[in-house]
Scaffold this motif. Structure first.
Motif, PDB file in Angstrom:
ATOM      1  N   UNK A  83      -6.590 -10.437 -24.155  1.00  0.00           N
ATOM      2  CA  UNK A  83      -6.439 -11.095 -22.864  1.00  0.00           C
ATOM      3  C   UNK A  83      -7.776 -11.192 -22.132  1.00  0.00           C
ATOM      4  N   UNK A  84      -8.436 -10.066 -21.959  1.00  0.00           N
ATOM      5  CA  UNK A  84      -9.685 -10.046 -21.186  1.00  0.00           C
ATOM      6  C   UNK A  84     -10.823 -10.732 -21.923  1.00  0.00           C
ATOM      7  N   UNK A  85     -10.808 -10.675 -23.248  1.00  0.00           N
ATOM      8  CA  UNK A  85     -11.836 -11.393 -24.011  1.00  0.00           C
ATOM      9  C   UNK A  85     -11.756 -12.890 -23.740  1.00  0.00           C
ATOM     10  N   UNK A  86     -10.543 -13.423 -23.714  1.00  0.00           N
ATOM     11  CA  UNK A  86     -10.364 -14.859 -23.462  1.00  0.00           C
ATOM     12  C   UNK A  86     -10.786 -15.217 -22.045  1.00  0.00           C
ATOM     13  N   UNK A  87     -10.374 -14.426 -21.056  1.00  0.00           N
ATOM     14  CA  UNK A  87     -10.735 -14.724 -19.668  1.00  0.00           C
ATOM     15  C   UNK A  87     -12.249 -14.709 -19.462  1.00  0.00           C
ATOM     16  N   UNK A  88     -12.961 -13.827 -20.163  1.00  0.00           N
ATOM     17  CA  UNK A  88     -14.404 -13.671 -19.942  1.00  0.00           C
ATOM     18  C   UNK A  88     -15.257 -14.565 -20.832  1.00  0.00           C
ATOM     19  N   UNK A  89     -14.695 -15.090 -21.916  1.00  0.00           N
ATOM     20  CA  UNK A  89     -15.524 -15.879 -22.837  1.00  0.00           C
ATOM     21  C   UNK A  89     -15.077 -17.327 -22.987  1.00  0.00           C
ATOM     22  N   UNK A 223     -29.659 -12.835 -21.264  1.00  0.00           N
ATOM     23  CA  UNK A 223     -30.123 -13.509 -22.486  1.00  0.00           C
ATOM     24  C   UNK A 223     -29.659 -14.959 -22.624  1.00  0.00           C
ATOM     25  N   UNK A 224     -28.991 -15.499 -21.599  1.00  0.00           N
ATOM     26  CA  UNK A 224     -28.514 -16.883 -21.710  1.00  0.00           C
ATOM     27  C   UNK A 224     -29.635 -17.914 -21.643  1.00  0.00           C
ATOM     28  N   UNK A 225     -30.854 -17.492 -21.262  1.00  0.00           N
ATOM     29  CA  UNK A 225     -31.973 -18.446 -21.226  1.00  0.00           C
ATOM     30  C   UNK A 225     -32.424 -18.822 -22.640  1.00  0.00           C
ATOM     31  N   UNK A 226     -32.036 -18.004 -23.635  1.00  0.00           N
ATOM     32  CA  UNK A 226     -32.273 -18.392 -25.027  1.00  0.00           C
ATOM     33  C   UNK A 226     -30.960 -18.919 -25.578  1.00  0.00           C
ATOM     34  N   UNK A 227     -31.013 -19.935 -26.392  1.00  0.00           N
ATOM     35  CA  UNK A 227     -29.773 -20.531 -26.898  1.00  0.00           C
ATOM     36  C   UNK A 227     -29.415 -20.022 -28.284  1.00  0.00           C
ATOM     37  N   UNK A 228     -30.359 -19.316 -28.904  1.00  0.00           N
ATOM     38  CA  UNK A 228     -30.085 -18.773 -30.231  1.00  0.00           C
ATOM     39  C   UNK A 228     -30.844 -17.459 -30.371  1.00  0.00           C
ATOM     40  N   UNK A 235     -26.012 -17.829 -28.564  1.00  0.00           N
ATOM     41  CA  UNK A 235     -25.679 -17.060 -27.363  1.00  0.00           C
ATOM     42  C   UNK A 235     -24.632 -17.838 -26.572  1.00  0.00           C
ATOM     43  N   UNK A 236     -23.529 -17.201 -26.292  1.00  0.00           N
ATOM     44  CA  UNK A 236     -22.421 -17.886 -25.619  1.00  0.00           C
ATOM     45  C   UNK A 236     -22.348 -17.468 -24.159  1.00  0.00           C
ATOM     46  N   UNK A 237     -21.735 -18.302 -23.320  1.00  0.00           N
ATOM     47  CA  UNK A 237     -21.574 -17.926 -21.914  1.00  0.00           C
ATOM     48  C   UNK A 237     -20.537 -16.822 -21.759  1.00  0.00           C
ATOM     49  N   UNK A 238     -20.704 -16.058 -20.726  1.00  0.00           N
ATOM     50  CA  UNK A 238     -19.721 -15.036 -20.365  1.00  0.00           C
ATOM     51  C   UNK A 238     -19.576 -15.103 -18.857  1.00  0.00           C
ATOM     52  N   UNK A 239     -18.352 -14.968 -18.361  1.00  0.00           N
ATOM     53  CA  UNK A 239     -18.157 -15.131 -16.924  1.00  0.00           C
ATOM     54  C   UNK A 239     -16.744 -14.779 -16.519  1.00  0.00           C
ATOM     55  N   UNK A 240     -16.285 -15.369 -15.413  1.00  0.00           N
ATOM     56  CA  UNK A 240     -14.971 -15.010 -14.898  1.00  0.00           C
ATOM     57  C   UNK A 240     -14.420 -16.135 -14.028  1.00  0.00           C
ATOM     58  N   UNK A 241     -13.101 -16.142 -13.807  1.00  0.00           N
ATOM     59  CA  UNK A 241     -12.489 -17.196 -12.976  1.00  0.00           C
ATOM     60  C   UNK A 241     -13.019 -17.178 -11.549  1.00  0.00           C
ATOM     61  N   UNK A 242     -13.150 -18.364 -10.969  1.00  0.00           N
ATOM     62  CA  UNK A 242     -13.631 -18.475  -9.595  1.00  0.00           C
ATOM     63  C   UNK A 242     -12.500 -18.318  -8.582  1.00  0.00           C
ATOM     64  N   UNK A 243     -11.257 -18.495  -9.045  1.00  0.00           N
ATOM     65  CA  UNK A 243     -10.112 -18.443  -8.147  1.00  0.00           C
ATOM     66  C   UNK A 243      -9.188 -17.282  -8.500  1.00  0.00           C
ATOM     67  N   UNK A 244      -8.349 -16.916  -7.548  1.00  0.00           N
ATOM     68  CA  UNK A 244      -7.318 -15.917  -7.809  1.00  0.00           C
ATOM     69  C   UNK A 244      -6.252 -16.550  -8.692  1.00  0.00           C
ATOM     70  N   UNK A 245      -5.827 -15.825  -9.708  1.00  0.00           N
ATOM     71  CA  UNK A 245      -4.779 -16.306 -10.606  1.00  0.00           C
ATOM     72  C   UNK A 245      -3.424 -15.923 -10.012  1.00  0.00           C
ATOM     73  N   UNK A 246      -2.558 -16.899  -9.745  1.00  0.00           N
ATOM     74  CA  UNK A 246      -1.258 -16.567  -9.152  1.00  0.00           C
ATOM     75  C   UNK A 246      -0.341 -15.778 -10.074  1.00  0.00           C
ATOM     76  N   UNK A 247      -0.651 -15.751 -11.360  1.00  0.00           N
ATOM     77  CA  UNK A 247       0.157 -14.991 -12.306  1.00  0.00           C
ATOM     78  C   UNK A 247      -0.117 -13.501 -12.119  1.00  0.00           C
ATOM     79  N   UNK A 282     -17.710 -16.475 -29.965  1.00  0.00           N
ATOM     80  CA  UNK A 282     -19.068 -15.984 -30.176  1.00  0.00           C
ATOM     81  C   UNK A 282     -19.003 -14.730 -31.028  1.00  0.00           C
ATOM     82  N   UNK A 283     -19.885 -14.621 -31.994  1.00  0.00           N
ATOM     83  CA  UNK A 283     -19.870 -13.451 -32.878  1.00  0.00           C
ATOM     84  C   UNK A 283     -20.950 -12.438 -32.512  1.00  0.00           C
ATOM     85  N   UNK A 284     -21.493 -12.569 -31.295  1.00  0.00           N
ATOM     86  CA  UNK A 284     -22.428 -11.556 -30.799  1.00  0.00           C
ATOM     87  C   UNK A 284     -22.256 -11.460 -29.282  1.00  0.00           C
ATOM     88  N   UNK A 285     -21.435 -10.523 -28.844  1.00  0.00           N
ATOM     89  CA  UNK A 285     -21.205 -10.367 -27.411  1.00  0.00           C
ATOM     90  C   UNK A 285     -22.264  -9.484 -26.759  1.00  0.00           C
TER      91      UNK A 285
END
Length: 337
Positions: A83-89, A223-228, A235-247, A282-285
């Motif tokens: 669950x959290x892997x999907x939300x963050x990646x 490390x996101x300033x490098x693309x490989x 290198x993949x993005x990692x982040x989080x939702x900007x809004x509150x999830x009503x679920x 991404x295979x390198x978190x």
């Protein structure tokens, strides 16, 4: 030897000869059939015995597997990792928690998650992913998507959310032209790359008054300033939702600020990095270093996902803080108040 003894011996020898010649009236062919039948019966007896043992063992092994995943909440913990892997990646992707399905077999568990994202004002089901586990080890997920722009397959190169120090790998004008070519009565999803790193507060001010919704923040973790990376892994993005999830099942359900949930989720996934890396595209978190960087430097955002009326997103082309834009999913008008 007397005459009687000789007669007795002849009688015995004759009886032996008759036994050898007659063989109790059973021919050699009949003897072979009897032997084959005996061997066949022995084989079937062995097979039936083995099947009986298996029928006794299989329920025991299945019960053991149920106990393994139930005791200590192992199943729930592995689902939480997924669950959290999907939300963050996965930018702008939510897990429909009430539709999580688990199937437990001998020493294994399969977790099926339904995925959705918000396009305009509606949550759209985009597909599902099935994650197989052997004990507590994850295998490669099997995903099926039913959208026009499905997530890129593994391994993939991130060209949607690009750090300001990295080169854009697409034509900016071409992407804006794609939006311009859409009918006015449509809503769209857009991946924005900014001209520099911004705080959450700065972005909220920049988007204040715009008729669109911020959906997901791409956080700079060092490390996101490098693309490989040096080992060739993208290198993949990692982040989080900007809004509150009503679920209420979502980790970003508003009980804590999303920024805190993001940090707590990074710490949680750090303890399960092997499983999280297998689940993520991404295979390198590299979660330990990324967590340390964010804890020391705070949360800075270099890109975001937005959704809203297509004509409103087109206006972002005039904003200097938007360095690049890639179009995502598009739907018919649903921007109702």
């Amino acid at each position: 030897m007397s005459h009687n003894d000789k007669a007795y011996e002849n009688l015995i020898n004759g009886a032996k000869k008759d036994l050898e010649e007659q063989n109790f009236g059973i021919s050699e062919e009949q003897q072979q059939k009897i032997m084959k039948l005996g061997k066949m019966r022995a084989k079937w007896t062995t097979v039936i015995t083995i099947l009986a043992i298996l029928l006794l063992i299989l329920p025991i092994l299945t019960l053991f597997s149920f106990g393994y995943y139930a005791i200590g909440g192992r199943a729930n913990e592995l689902i939480e990792v997924a669950d959290k892997t999907i939300y963050l990646t996965e930018p702008n992707v939510n897990v429909k928690e009430r539709e999580v399905e688990t199937t437990i077999d001998i020493f294994s568990m399969d977790v099926r998650l339904n995925l959705e994202k918000k396009i305009g004002k509606e949550m759209i089901r985009i597909g599902e992913t099935s994650i197989p586990f052997l004990f507590n080890k994850a295998d490669q997920p099997v995903s099926q998507y039913n959208v026009d722009s499905p997530p890129k397959k593994i391994p993939y190169f991130n060209d949607e959310l690009v750090h300001p120090k990295a080169s854009l790998t697409y034509s900016e004008n071409e992407e804006w032209d794609k939006l311009k070519g859409l009918p006015e009565g449509t809503v769209a999803e857009a991946y924005l790359s900014f001209d520099k790193e911004y705080s959450i507060e700065e972005l909220e001010r920049l988007f204040a008054g715009k008729n669109m919704e911020l959906r997901w923040y791409a956080v700079y973790t060092g490390n996101e300033h490098i693309q490989q990376a040096d080992n060739g892994v993208y290198v993949s993005p990692i982040g989080f939702p900007a809004q509150i999830d009503p679920d209420s099942w979502s980790p970003f359900n508003g009980e804590e600020p999303n920024e805190k949930v993001f940090l707590d989720s990074l710490k949680f996934l750090q303890k399960h990095e092997g499983v999280a890396t297998m689940i993520a595209r991404s295979k390198e978190l590299d979660l330990t270093k990324r967590l340390q960087y964010v804890e020391q430097n705070g949360i800075k955002v270099y890109g975001a996902v937005v959704t809203g009326p297509t004509k409103e997103i087109l206006k972002l082309q005039e904003d200097s803080f938007v360095r690049g834009m890639k179009r995502g999913e598009v739907r018919l008008w649903n921007w109702h108040s």
